[in-house]
Design a protein around this motif. Structure first.
Motif, PDB file in Angstrom:
ATOM      1  N   VAL A  29       0.709  -1.318  -0.023  1.00  8.91           N
ATOM      2  CA  VAL A  29      -0.192  -0.083   0.060  1.00  8.91           C
ATOM      3  C   VAL A  29       0.939   1.275   0.030  1.00  8.91           C
ATOM      4  O   VAL A  29       0.655   2.318  -0.914  1.00  8.91           O
ATOM      5  CB  VAL A  29      -0.878   0.056   1.391  1.00  8.91           C
ATOM      6  N   GLU A  30       1.994   1.173   0.785  1.00 11.09           N
ATOM      7  CA  GLU A  30       2.807   2.321   0.777  1.00 11.09           C
ATOM      8  C   GLU A  30       3.455   2.602  -0.433  1.00 11.09           C
ATOM      9  O   GLU A  30       3.595   3.747  -0.997  1.00 11.09           O
ATOM     10  CB  GLU A  30       3.779   2.188   1.939  1.00 11.09           C
ATOM     11  N   GLN A  31       3.699   1.678  -1.378  1.00 13.84           N
ATOM     12  CA  GLN A  31       4.350   1.885  -2.604  1.00 13.84           C
ATOM     13  C   GLN A  31       3.369   2.123  -3.418  1.00 13.84           C
ATOM     14  O   GLN A  31       3.838   2.810  -4.318  1.00 13.84           O
ATOM     15  CB  GLN A  31       5.047   0.517  -3.041  1.00 13.84           C
ATOM     16  N   VAL A  32       2.247   1.984  -3.375  1.00 14.41           N
ATOM     17  CA  VAL A  32       1.101   2.609  -4.264  1.00 14.41           C
ATOM     18  C   VAL A  32       0.972   4.027  -3.921  1.00 14.41           C
ATOM     19  O   VAL A  32       1.024   4.859  -5.175  1.00 14.41           O
ATOM     20  CB  VAL A  32      -0.067   1.661  -4.005  1.00 14.41           C
ATOM     21  N   ALA A  55      -8.273   0.786   2.868  1.00 11.24           N
ATOM     22  CA  ALA A  55      -8.846  -0.496   2.781  1.00 11.24           C
ATOM     23  C   ALA A  55      -8.887  -1.366   1.672  1.00 11.24           C
ATOM     24  O   ALA A  55      -8.740  -0.696   0.569  1.00 11.24           O
ATOM     25  CB  ALA A  55     -10.437  -0.460   2.980  1.00 11.24           C
ATOM     26  N   LEU A  56      -8.400  -2.490   1.786  1.00 11.63           N
ATOM     27  CA  LEU A  56      -8.125  -3.480   0.655  1.00 11.63           C
ATOM     28  C   LEU A  56      -9.342  -4.485   0.558  1.00 11.63           C
ATOM     29  O   LEU A  56      -9.604  -5.164   1.332  1.00 11.63           O
ATOM     30  CB  LEU A  56      -6.914  -3.968   0.707  1.00 11.63           C
ATOM     31  N   ASN A  57      -9.994  -4.356  -0.720  1.00 15.93           N
ATOM     32  CA  ASN A  57     -10.852  -5.146  -0.706  1.00 15.93           C
ATOM     33  C   ASN A  57     -12.187  -5.134   0.423  1.00 15.93           C
ATOM     34  O   ASN A  57     -12.594  -6.099   0.769  1.00 15.93           O
ATOM     35  CB  ASN A  57     -10.808  -6.774  -1.085  1.00 15.93           C
ATOM     36  N   GLN A  58     -12.194  -3.726   0.755  1.00 19.80           N
ATOM     37  CA  GLN A  58     -13.352  -3.599   1.655  1.00 19.80           C
ATOM     38  C   GLN A  58     -12.967  -4.084   3.416  1.00 19.80           C
ATOM     39  O   GLN A  58     -13.852  -4.051   4.031  1.00 19.80           O
ATOM     40  CB  GLN A  58     -14.508  -4.016   1.540  1.00 19.80           C
ATOM     41  N   GLN A  59     -11.509  -4.081   3.398  1.00 20.36           N
ATOM     42  CA  GLN A  59     -11.055  -4.520   4.910  1.00 20.36           C
ATOM     43  C   GLN A  59     -10.059  -3.647   5.074  1.00 20.36           C
ATOM     44  O   GLN A  59      -8.946  -3.313   4.393  1.00 20.36           O
ATOM     45  CB  GLN A  59     -10.487  -6.044   4.801  1.00 20.36           C
ATOM     46  N   MET A  60     -10.103  -3.037   6.326  1.00 17.24           N
ATOM     47  CA  MET A  60      -9.230  -2.102   6.651  1.00 17.24           C
ATOM     48  C   MET A  60      -7.703  -2.830   6.708  1.00 17.24           C
ATOM     49  O   MET A  60      -7.613  -4.054   7.223  1.00 17.24           O
ATOM     50  CB  MET A  60      -9.329  -1.747   8.181  1.00 17.24           C
ATOM     51  N   VAL A  61      -6.369  -2.029   6.294  1.00 20.16           N
ATOM     52  CA  VAL A  61      -5.266  -2.844   6.239  1.00 20.16           C
ATOM     53  C   VAL A  61      -4.369  -1.847   6.517  1.00 20.16           C
ATOM     54  O   VAL A  61      -4.412  -0.308   6.540  1.00 20.16           O
ATOM     55  CB  VAL A  61      -4.873  -3.326   4.716  1.00 20.16           C
ATOM     56  N   SER A  62      -2.936  -1.950   6.821  1.00 23.37           N
ATOM     57  CA  SER A  62      -1.972  -1.268   7.046  1.00 23.37           C
ATOM     58  C   SER A  62      -1.159  -1.137   5.923  1.00 23.37           C
ATOM     59  O   SER A  62      -1.233  -1.659   4.622  1.00 23.37           O
ATOM     60  CB  SER A  62      -1.058  -1.997   8.117  1.00 23.37           C
ATOM     61  N   LYS A  63      -0.167   0.038   5.750  1.00 25.88           N
ATOM     62  CA  LYS A  63       0.442   0.257   4.839  1.00 25.88           C
ATOM     63  C   LYS A  63       1.602  -0.665   4.277  1.00 25.88           C
ATOM     64  O   LYS A  63       2.058  -0.409   3.081  1.00 25.88           O
ATOM     65  CB  LYS A  63       1.112   1.799   4.995  1.00 25.88           C
ATOM     66  N   ASP A  64       1.900  -1.470   5.170  1.00 26.04           N
ATOM     67  CA  ASP A  64       2.786  -2.663   4.594  1.00 26.04           C
ATOM     68  C   ASP A  64       2.179  -3.691   4.034  1.00 26.04           C
ATOM     69  O   ASP A  64       2.703  -4.905   3.726  1.00 26.04           O
ATOM     70  CB  ASP A  64       3.745  -3.032   5.941  1.00 26.04           C
ATOM     71  N   THR A  65       0.799  -3.715   3.705  1.00 27.82           N
ATOM     72  CA  THR A  65       0.008  -4.793   3.177  1.00 27.82           C
ATOM     73  C   THR A  65       0.205  -4.784   1.812  1.00 27.82           C
ATOM     74  O   THR A  65       0.251  -3.956   1.021  1.00 27.82           O
ATOM     75  CB  THR A  65      -1.628  -4.583   3.356  1.00 27.82           C
ATOM     76  N   LEU A  73      -8.484  -0.770  -3.863  1.00 29.31           N
ATOM     77  CA  LEU A  73      -7.678  -0.222  -2.544  1.00 29.31           C
ATOM     78  C   LEU A  73      -8.467   1.067  -2.577  1.00 29.31           C
ATOM     79  O   LEU A  73      -8.546   1.881  -3.569  1.00 29.31           O
ATOM     80  CB  LEU A  73      -6.075  -0.218  -3.174  1.00 29.31           C
ATOM     81  N   ALA A  74      -8.866   1.259  -1.373  1.00 26.26           N
ATOM     82  CA  ALA A  74      -9.662   2.648  -1.047  1.00 26.26           C
ATOM     83  C   ALA A  74      -8.708   3.419  -0.115  1.00 26.26           C
ATOM     84  O   ALA A  74      -8.089   2.911   0.818  1.00 26.26           O
ATOM     85  CB  ALA A  74     -11.152   2.360  -0.567  1.00 26.26           C
ATOM     86  N   PHE A  75      -8.796   4.731  -0.235  1.00 23.21           N
ATOM     87  CA  PHE A  75      -7.934   5.720   0.449  1.00 23.21           C
ATOM     88  C   PHE A  75      -9.019   6.645   1.139  1.00 23.21           C
ATOM     89  O   PHE A  75      -9.825   7.195   0.479  1.00 23.21           O
ATOM     90  CB  PHE A  75      -6.859   6.242  -0.194  1.00 23.21           C
ATOM     91  N   PHE A  76      -8.988   6.874   2.605  1.00 28.38           N
ATOM     92  CA  PHE A  76      -9.736   7.948   2.998  1.00 28.38           C
ATOM     93  C   PHE A  76      -9.311   8.579   4.376  1.00 28.38           C
ATOM     94  O   PHE A  76      -8.452   7.904   4.766  1.00 28.38           O
ATOM     95  CB  PHE A  76     -11.236   7.515   3.095  1.00 28.38           C
ATOM     96  N   PRO A  77      -9.772   9.762   4.618  1.00 26.97           N
ATOM     97  CA  PRO A  77      -9.201  10.507   5.801  1.00 26.97           C
ATOM     98  C   PRO A  77      -9.734   9.751   7.041  1.00 26.97           C
ATOM     99  O   PRO A  77     -10.941   8.949   6.856  1.00 26.97           O
ATOM    100  CB  PRO A  77      -9.592  12.032   5.709  1.00 26.97           C
ATOM    101  N   PRO A  78      -9.226  10.058   8.152  1.00 25.42           N
ATOM    102  CA  PRO A  78      -9.924   9.459   9.314  1.00 25.42           C
ATOM    103  C   PRO A  78     -11.294  10.003   9.461  1.00 25.42           C
ATOM    104  O   PRO A  78     -11.663  11.036   9.175  1.00 25.42           O
ATOM    105  CB  PRO A  78      -9.020   9.852  10.521  1.00 25.42           C
ATOM    106  N   VAL A  79     -12.168   9.188   9.926  1.00 26.05           N
ATOM    107  CA  VAL A  79     -13.653   9.457   9.969  1.00 26.05           C
ATOM    108  C   VAL A  79     -13.839   9.918  11.635  1.00 26.05           C
ATOM    109  O   VAL A  79     -13.405   9.039  12.628  1.00 26.05           O
ATOM    110  CB  VAL A  79     -14.382   8.465   9.759  1.00 26.05           C
ATOM    111  N   THR A  80     -14.343  11.078  11.861  1.00 28.01           N
ATOM    112  CA  THR A  80     -14.865  11.400  13.029  1.00 28.01           C
ATOM    113  C   THR A  80     -16.300  11.844  13.273  1.00 28.01           C
ATOM    114  O   THR A  80     -16.908  11.752  12.214  1.00 28.01           O
ATOM    115  CB  THR A  80     -14.120  12.812  13.533  1.00 28.01           C
ATOM    116  N   GLY A  81     -16.835  11.693  14.320  1.00 28.86           N
ATOM    117  CA  GLY A  81     -18.246  11.855  14.542  1.00 28.86           C
ATOM    118  C   GLY A  81     -18.584  11.968  16.051  1.00 28.86           C
ATOM    119  O   GLY A  81     -17.456  11.857  16.985  1.00 28.86           O
TER     120      GLY A  81
END
Length: 82
Positions: A29-32, A55-65, A73-81
């Motif tokens: 993910v980091e290389q992407v 998120a990779l295939n709708q599962q949260m992942v770390s950047k070394d995945t 692969l989806a990227f998004f900012p942290p969600v607050t509420g």
């Protein structure tokens, strides 16, 4: 091909909903993120943030995945509420 989706503020900052990216085997993910910045230098600031979530295939992942061709692969900012 890897499908990359951008959500929320990232989508607005990049002006893109999604992109397709050709990747090699054992790409993380980091290389992407690095490859995206190399191909789109104006994206460096939004994509360099340490708090971007992935998120990779709708599962949260770390950047070394490791990602594979055909993945989503989806990227998004942290969600607050509240």
């Amino acid at each position: 091909m890897l499908t990359i989706l951008f959500f929320a503020r990232l989508r607005e900052q990049l002006g893109q909903t999604s992109v397709q990216l050709t990747i090699t085997e054992n790409t993380t993910v980091e290389q992407v993120l690095t490859q995206l910045i190399e191909e789109h230098p104006s994206w460096q600031s939004p994509l360099s943030s340490n708090n971007i979530l992935a998120a990779l295939n709708q599962q949260m992942v770390s950047k070394d995945t490791v990602v594979s061709a055909g993945d989503e692969l989806a990227f998004f900012p942290p969600v607050t509420g509240g």
